[in-house]
Write a protein that holds these residues in place. Structure first.
Motif, mmCIF file in Angstrom:
data_model
loop_
_atom_site.group_PDB
_atom_site.id
_atom_site.type_symbol
_atom_site.label_atom_id
_atom_site.label_comp_id
_atom_site.label_asym_id
_atom_site.label_seq_id
_atom_site.Cartn_x
_atom_site.Cartn_y
_atom_site.Cartn_z
ATOM 1 N N SER A 1 -59.262 -43.915 66.194
ATOM 2 C CA SER A 1 -58.639 -44.816 67.178
ATOM 3 C C SER A 1 -58.794 -44.268 68.592
ATOM 4 O O SER A 1 -59.039 -45.022 69.541
ATOM 5 N N ASN A 2 -58.674 -42.955 68.743
ATOM 6 C CA ASN A 2 -58.865 -42.340 70.059
ATOM 7 C C ASN A 2 -60.295 -42.508 70.558
ATOM 8 O O ASN A 2 -60.535 -42.739 71.743
ATOM 9 N N VAL A 3 -61.257 -42.387 69.653
ATOM 10 C CA VAL A 3 -62.662 -42.576 70.031
ATOM 11 C C VAL A 3 -62.880 -43.990 70.559
ATOM 12 O O VAL A 3 -63.530 -44.200 71.599
ATOM 13 N N LEU A 4 -62.329 -44.994 69.872
ATOM 14 C CA LEU A 4 -62.470 -46.385 70.305
ATOM 15 C C LEU A 4 -61.789 -46.616 71.649
ATOM 16 O O LEU A 4 -62.304 -47.362 72.498
ATOM 17 N N ALA A 5 -60.631 -46.001 71.874
ATOM 18 C CA ALA A 5 -59.927 -46.138 73.147
ATOM 19 C C ALA A 5 -60.776 -45.595 74.294
ATOM 20 O O ALA A 5 -60.842 -46.202 75.379
ATOM 21 N N ILE A 6 -61.439 -44.466 74.064
ATOM 22 C CA ILE A 6 -62.304 -43.879 75.097
ATOM 23 C C ILE A 6 -63.475 -44.806 75.404
ATOM 24 O O ILE A 6 -63.826 -45.022 76.572
ATOM 25 N N LEU A 7 -64.092 -45.370 74.372
ATOM 26 C CA LEU A 7 -65.227 -46.278 74.575
ATOM 27 C C LEU A 7 -64.828 -47.502 75.404
ATOM 28 O O LEU A 7 -65.613 -47.989 76.231
ATOM 29 N N LEU A 8 -63.618 -47.991 75.204
ATOM 30 C CA LEU A 8 -63.162 -49.169 75.947
ATOM 31 C C LEU A 8 -62.967 -48.878 77.430
ATOM 32 O O LEU A 8 -62.989 -49.790 78.257
ATOM 33 N N LEU A 9 -62.778 -47.618 77.768
ATOM 34 C CA LEU A 9 -62.580 -47.233 79.171
ATOM 35 C C LEU A 9 -63.881 -46.875 79.880
ATOM 36 O O LEU A 9 -63.872 -46.559 81.072
ATOM 37 N N THR A 10 -65.002 -46.906 79.154
ATOM 38 C CA THR A 10 -66.267 -46.422 79.705
ATOM 39 C C THR A 10 -66.633 -47.084 81.025
ATOM 40 O O THR A 10 -67.010 -46.415 82.000
ATOM 41 N N ARG A 11 -66.534 -48.401 81.088
ATOM 42 C CA ARG A 11 -66.933 -49.124 82.309
ATOM 43 C C ARG A 11 -66.060 -48.730 83.494
ATOM 44 O O ARG A 11 -66.550 -48.522 84.608
ATOM 45 N N LEU A 12 -64.743 -48.607 83.257
ATOM 46 C CA LEU A 12 -63.839 -48.228 84.341
ATOM 47 C C LEU A 12 -64.063 -46.783 84.777
ATOM 48 O O LEU A 12 -63.972 -46.463 85.967
ATOM 49 N N VAL A 13 -64.368 -45.916 83.814
ATOM 50 C CA VAL A 13 -64.652 -44.515 84.143
ATOM 51 C C VAL A 13 -65.901 -44.430 85.013
ATOM 52 O O VAL A 13 -65.930 -43.699 86.020
ATOM 53 N N LYS A 14 -66.962 -45.167 84.658
ATOM 54 C CA LYS A 14 -68.188 -45.164 85.457
ATOM 55 C C LYS A 14 -67.919 -45.647 86.875
ATOM 56 O O LYS A 14 -68.438 -45.081 87.847
ATOM 57 N N ARG A 15 -67.095 -46.686 87.010
ATOM 58 C CA ARG A 15 -66.783 -47.220 88.332
ATOM 59 C C ARG A 15 -66.043 -46.192 89.174
ATOM 60 O O ARG A 15 -66.335 -46.021 90.359
ATOM 61 N N GLU A 16 -65.082 -45.493 88.552
ATOM 62 C CA GLU A 16 -64.334 -44.484 89.293
ATOM 63 C C GLU A 16 -65.224 -43.321 89.709
ATOM 64 O O GLU A 16 -65.100 -42.805 90.824
ATOM 65 N N LEU A 17 -66.137 -42.918 88.847
ATOM 66 C CA LEU A 17 -67.040 -41.816 89.181
ATOM 67 C C LEU A 17 -68.045 -42.224 90.255
ATOM 68 O O LEU A 17 -68.439 -41.403 91.094
ATOM 69 N N GLN A 18 -68.471 -43.483 90.246
ATOM 70 C CA GLN A 18 -69.383 -43.964 91.276
ATOM 71 C C GLN A 18 -68.716 -43.991 92.641
ATOM 72 O O GLN A 18 -69.359 -43.744 93.666
ATOM 73 N N ASN A 19 -67.419 -44.256 92.658
ATOM 74 C CA ASN A 19 -66.694 -44.280 93.926
ATOM 75 C C ASN A 19 -66.619 -42.906 94.574
ATOM 76 O O ASN A 19 -66.400 -42.772 95.770
#
Length: 551
Positions: free
Chosen positions: A531-549
């Motif tokens: 379940s934790n692995v799936l939760a991390i995958l769901l945040l991938t797009r938001l994580v990329k956006r934050e890192l790009q900023n």
């Protein structure tokens, strides 16, 4: 008394009158900060009480079905029934499934009702909404305990109580988050909400300790005492909770000051004297109409030189500067007033899910709460059957998971404020939680010290992201820039995020009940790690956006 005054909690009205009779207190006490931090304390107590009333079932499960030869309570004389210590209908072989059904009845009812609760909360007086919800939640909790006294053994009774309790409990989260969001701005919001959100863990600890006091002697009280606690907290809210700064009633308090025996009336920063007792609203409107014709186009109160008597500059700063802000609020009026301009329509369900980040964080919370609530409902039971501890000792030991949750929530808030990256903070903690869960299942039976250490670490890493998403992230998304200043989305966004998470909370304990019965507890821990692995995958797009900023 005006309707404006009636919107102020009765306890606050009494305190205001006492304060008015002691002018020295007004010079010492900053009323606005007093109300602000009273909201912090009251909402903390409120949600701690909500969680305390959810916790007894996880403790009492241990004695509703147990090995009677190991029971601490002595068997009745001449009793030959091997199940004498168990409570029907939970004395069946499929007792794990029955407990899972009870958990799911509560949590699915909670999850479904949550989507409607936020929408309702956006349109009513939240103080009354919370009070009614807490009184009913306390009643539902106590009804489960009353089964012990009235010898009730109907499974449908227990399911009905759980469904009723789940619906009533949905009044809590949209209400307390909205009240906090109204008073606390974005500065250090993660840290403030991180500390404040420890109410979840504190409530779990209180509920566990209260239930464990009676679990081996009279499990009915394990429900009734937490029920009384939440009812008392609801009454406290009704008397003292100031949901919004506009409810302070500072304009009425200041505008009705008496100077030289004359009642002072003020609108738009203009102070008028009424020497007669028969002064009425129609005459006041005529005066204000005349004054507006004499004034320049600007409505700024600073351009009008009028003696303000004994009103201090600090008090004057609390007065409305725009007549649109001078409004009467009743107990049935929407409590979430806008911040600027004319009243705006509350944001609906579709509008709320279109806010960037709402769907991603909602689905992430689905899996985060699946893990957290599996521990919430099954940890005492797991400890009991994987060790030699008694039911009360198992319950007490399980509170250390919530102790870790307190530190995890605060740490998540600090890192979120420090780096401004909520998604990254959640992803990192969810990733670190995976090895901690594996280690707890593998090593918890080594000795007590190892068990305690791993429980605290796992609790912090599991509950940190859960705490951050349900508080600071929800408040941030509820006031997102895409709303263009409309603050009437906070309760709806909160209910969508927490409602989605609550579906996961309902699924987790149910799956744990069946998986543990069929494959053992090690398989349950594998489910939680997945379940934790799936939760991390769901945040991938938001994580990329934050890192790009960053770049």
């Amino acid at each position: 008394m005006s309707s404006t005054t009636n919107s102020v909690p009765y306890g606050v009205q009494i305190l205001q009158k006492v304060s008015d009779k002691c002018p020295s207190l007004n010079r010492i006490i900053d009323r606005e900060n007093l109300y602000k931090y009273s909201v912090l304390v009251l909402t903390f107590i409120t949600y701690a009480a909500y969680h305390a009333s959810r916790k007894p079932i996880s403790v009492v499960k241990i004695v509703l079905y147990q090995n009677c030869s190991e029971a601490t309570t002595p068997a009745p004389i001449n009793n030959t029934d091997p199940d004498w210590c168990n409570w029907a209908p939970f004395n069946a072989e499929n007792h794990s499934a029955l407990f899972g059904t009870l958990d799911s009845a509560f949590l699915f009812a909670y999850a479904i009702a949550m989507f409607f609760s936020g929408i309702i909360a956006e349109r009513v007086n939240i103080r009354i909404f919370l009070t009614i919800g807490m009184l009913l939640s306390g009643t539902a909790c106590s009804m489960f305990g009353l089964a012990h006294y009235y010898n009730i053994h109907s499974m449908w009774y227990f399911i009905g109580v759980q469904i009723f309790g789940g619906i009533c409990q949905t009044t809590g989260w949209p209400g307390v988050v909205t009240a906090m969001g109204n008073w606390f701005g974005k500065g250090n919001r993660g840290f403030i909400f991180g500390i404040w959100n420890s109410h979840t863990s504190i409530g779990n600890i209180i509920g566990t300790l209260l239930a464990s006091l009676y679990v081996e002697s009279n499990w009915g009280l394990s429900f009734i005492v937490p029920g009384i606690f939440i009812i008392a907290s609801g009454i406290l809210n009704y008397l003292f909770l100031v949901v919004h700064p506009s409810d302070i009633n500072s304009d009425t308090h200041l505008n009705e000051k008496v100077q030289n025996g004359h009642k002072a009336l003020e609108r738009n920063g203009i102070r008028r004297q009424s020497p007669r007792r028969d002064y009425n609203i129609q005459e006041e409107n005529e005066i204000l109409k005349g004054s507006s014709e004499e004034k320049k186009p600007s409505t700024s109160p600073q351009e009008v030189s009028i003696p303000l008597g004994d009103i201090s500059s600090k008090e004057l700063s609390l007065l409305p500067s725009n007549k649109d802000e001078v409004k009467e609020k009743t107990e049935g009026s929407p409590i979430l007033s806008h911040l600027n301009g004319s009243p705006k329509k509350a944001v609906g369900f579709i509008g709320a899910i279109k806010i960037p980040g709402v769907i991603e964080f909602s689905m992430c919370l689905f899996f985060a709460k699946l893990v957290s609530y599996t521990f919430l409902y099954w940890l005492p039971n797991y400890i009991k059957y994987s060790s030699d501890y008694s039911p009360s000792q198992s319950a007490d030991l399980s509170t250390l998971f919530d102790v870790g949750g307190i530190f995890g929530g605060i740490a998540a808030g600090i890192f979120s404020d420090m780096f401004g990256k909520s998604a990254c903070t959640c992803a990192v903690m969810l990733f670190l939680a995976i090895p901690s869960l594996y280690a707890y299942n593998l090593l918890s039976s080594v000795n007590l010290i190892v068990n305690i250490a791993l429980l605290v670490i796992a609790g912090g890493l599991v509950n940190g992201p859960y705490a951050l998403i349900t508080t600071a992230v929800s408040a941030e998304l509820g006031t997102h820039s895409s709303l263009k200043g409309n603050s009437k989305a906070l309760s709806t966004v909160t209910s969508i995020i927490d409602g989605t998470g609550s579906i996961g909370a309902a699924v987790g304990p149910l799956l744990a009940a069946y998986i543990s019965n069929l494959f053992g507890w090690t398989s349950v821990f594998y489910m939680l790690m997945g379940s934790n692995v799936l939760a991390i995958l769901l945040l991938t797009r938001l994580v990329k956006r934050e890192l790009q900023n960053v770049g």
